[in-house]
Design an enzyme around this catalytic site. Structure first.
Site, PDB file in Angstrom:
ATOM      1  CB  CYS A 188      -0.930  -0.006   1.213  1.00  0.00           C
ATOM      2  SG  CYS A 188      -2.118   1.350   1.237  1.00  0.00           S
ATOM      3  CB  CYS A 203      -6.690  -1.079   6.972  1.00  0.00           C
ATOM      4  SG  CYS A 203      -6.261  -1.116   5.212  1.00  0.00           S
TER       5      CYS A 203
END
Length: 345
Positions: free
Chosen positions: A100, A197
């Site tokens: 990410c 997440c």
């Protein structure tokens, strides 16, 4: 100076936005929406979706700064979630936060910051950026418990030069929350998001099973010589170095994963090797021609291993044997400074 701040809706990035604003910079807050807004609303432990976007907008309004939401769901699924499931199906243990950071935050978002005419991208990562004789350097955060330098090894020298990390010198999270309270930010007491997440409920193996059912197929737990000790419920539930959930193989440790045969291979505790080969190397130094001494971390939270680094061969030779999980990062340090690293093969 115009600064783009990556705002996730949490206390860390909100404090960064506030500090940059107080320093007199023209701050533009940007939130990357990583999930469908409606589906993510109210999902406890999630990040960058639903309530988090609402919180980021409220913080921006409180500070009086511009705020934009960018739809990054497709890019996130391709670069992070897709790679996550694929890696587990192939017997590797991925690090989604590194991907990410690599592709979205310091790739797409940093590019957007430049398009907006910004001179810097500021994030809530707990790392320090210092200016050295050869340019920007990446260092561990003052708060060792929250240090995230291992997760940023893939940041390039150019990206690092453009980035700012105001929280790197904070002594602890209490100090960050105190800053949020001082600035009267509405997220001052908001709980931290969890490590992965996009897995706010259930387990990561559930996500992998939906995308790659073959990774959840049962198979055998065997010794190196092929003796069957027990059965497992999917290779995605295991990683090299794991000593739990081994059933009748209790007392052993996972030494490798044979994805093609759906086998978890175990050996005695203390097993390991000295040579670690890496792929996709990224170096934050001018690579020396000869091998050199440094320390490496094979997992985020472990103690560094003394080693010899041969950049030309993408080879790390540990002083003492250790288990290195394919897919994890091998990050090279010299004291507090990150020199670079790569993904373990």
């Amino acid at each position: 100076m115009r600064v783009v701040v990556a705002m996730s809706g949490g206390v860390d990035s909100s404090v960064v936005a506030g500090l940059m604003h107080e320093a007199g910079h023209e701050v533009i807050g940007v939130t990357l929406q990583l999930y469908d807004h409606g589906a993510a609303t109210g999902r406890k432990g999630a990040c960058c979706a639903g309530q988090d976007i609402h919180d980021a907008r409220n913080v921006a309004d409180r500070l009086g700064i511009a705020h934009y939401v960018i739809d990054a769901e497709a890019a996130f699924r391709a670069a992070v979630i897709g790679d996550f499931a694929e890696s587990y199906a192939e017997g590797r243990t991925p690090v989604p936060c590194v991907r990410c950071n690599q592709h979205l935050k310091f790739g797409d978002l940093l590019g957007l910051a430049r398009d907006l005419g910004a001179e810097a991208l500021a994030t809530g990562h707990y790392v320090r950026r210092e200016d050295g004789p050869e340019g920007a350097e990446l260092h561990r955060a003052v708060d060792a418990r929250r240090d995230q330098s291992w997760f940023l090894f893939a940041t390039t020298r150019d990206q690092l030069a453009f980035s700012r990390f105001p929280l790197g010198t904070m002594p602890d999270k209490d100090a960050v929350r105190a800053e949020a309270a001082r600035m009267n930010l509405p997220v001052a007491e908001k709980p931290d998001s969890q490590d992965i997440c996009f897995v706010p409920s259930g387990t990561y193996a559930d996500i992998v099973a939906k995308l790659r059912p073959d990774a959840a197929a049962p198979g055998e737990i065997v010794t190196e010589d092929g003796a069957v000790l027990d059965r497992h419920q999917g290779i995605a539930r295991y990683t090299v170095g794991q000593a739990k959930r081994l059933g009748a193989a209790s007392g052993h440790v996972v030494t490798r994963i044979d994805a093609a045969r759906r086998r978890i291979v175990v050996g005695p505790r203390g097993a390991g090797g000295r040579e670690v080969r890496i792929a996709e190397p990224n170096w934050l130094i001018d690579p020396p021609a000869a091998p050199f001494r440094a320390s490496v971390k094979l997992r985020a939270g472990e103690t560094p291993h003394p080693a010899e680094i041969d950049i030309a061969r993408n080879l790390v030779t540990l002083d003492t044997p250790a288990l290195a999980a394919p897919g994890q990062a091998c990050v090279v340090y010299r004291e507090s400074r990150v020199l670079g690293g790569g993904f373990i093969l």
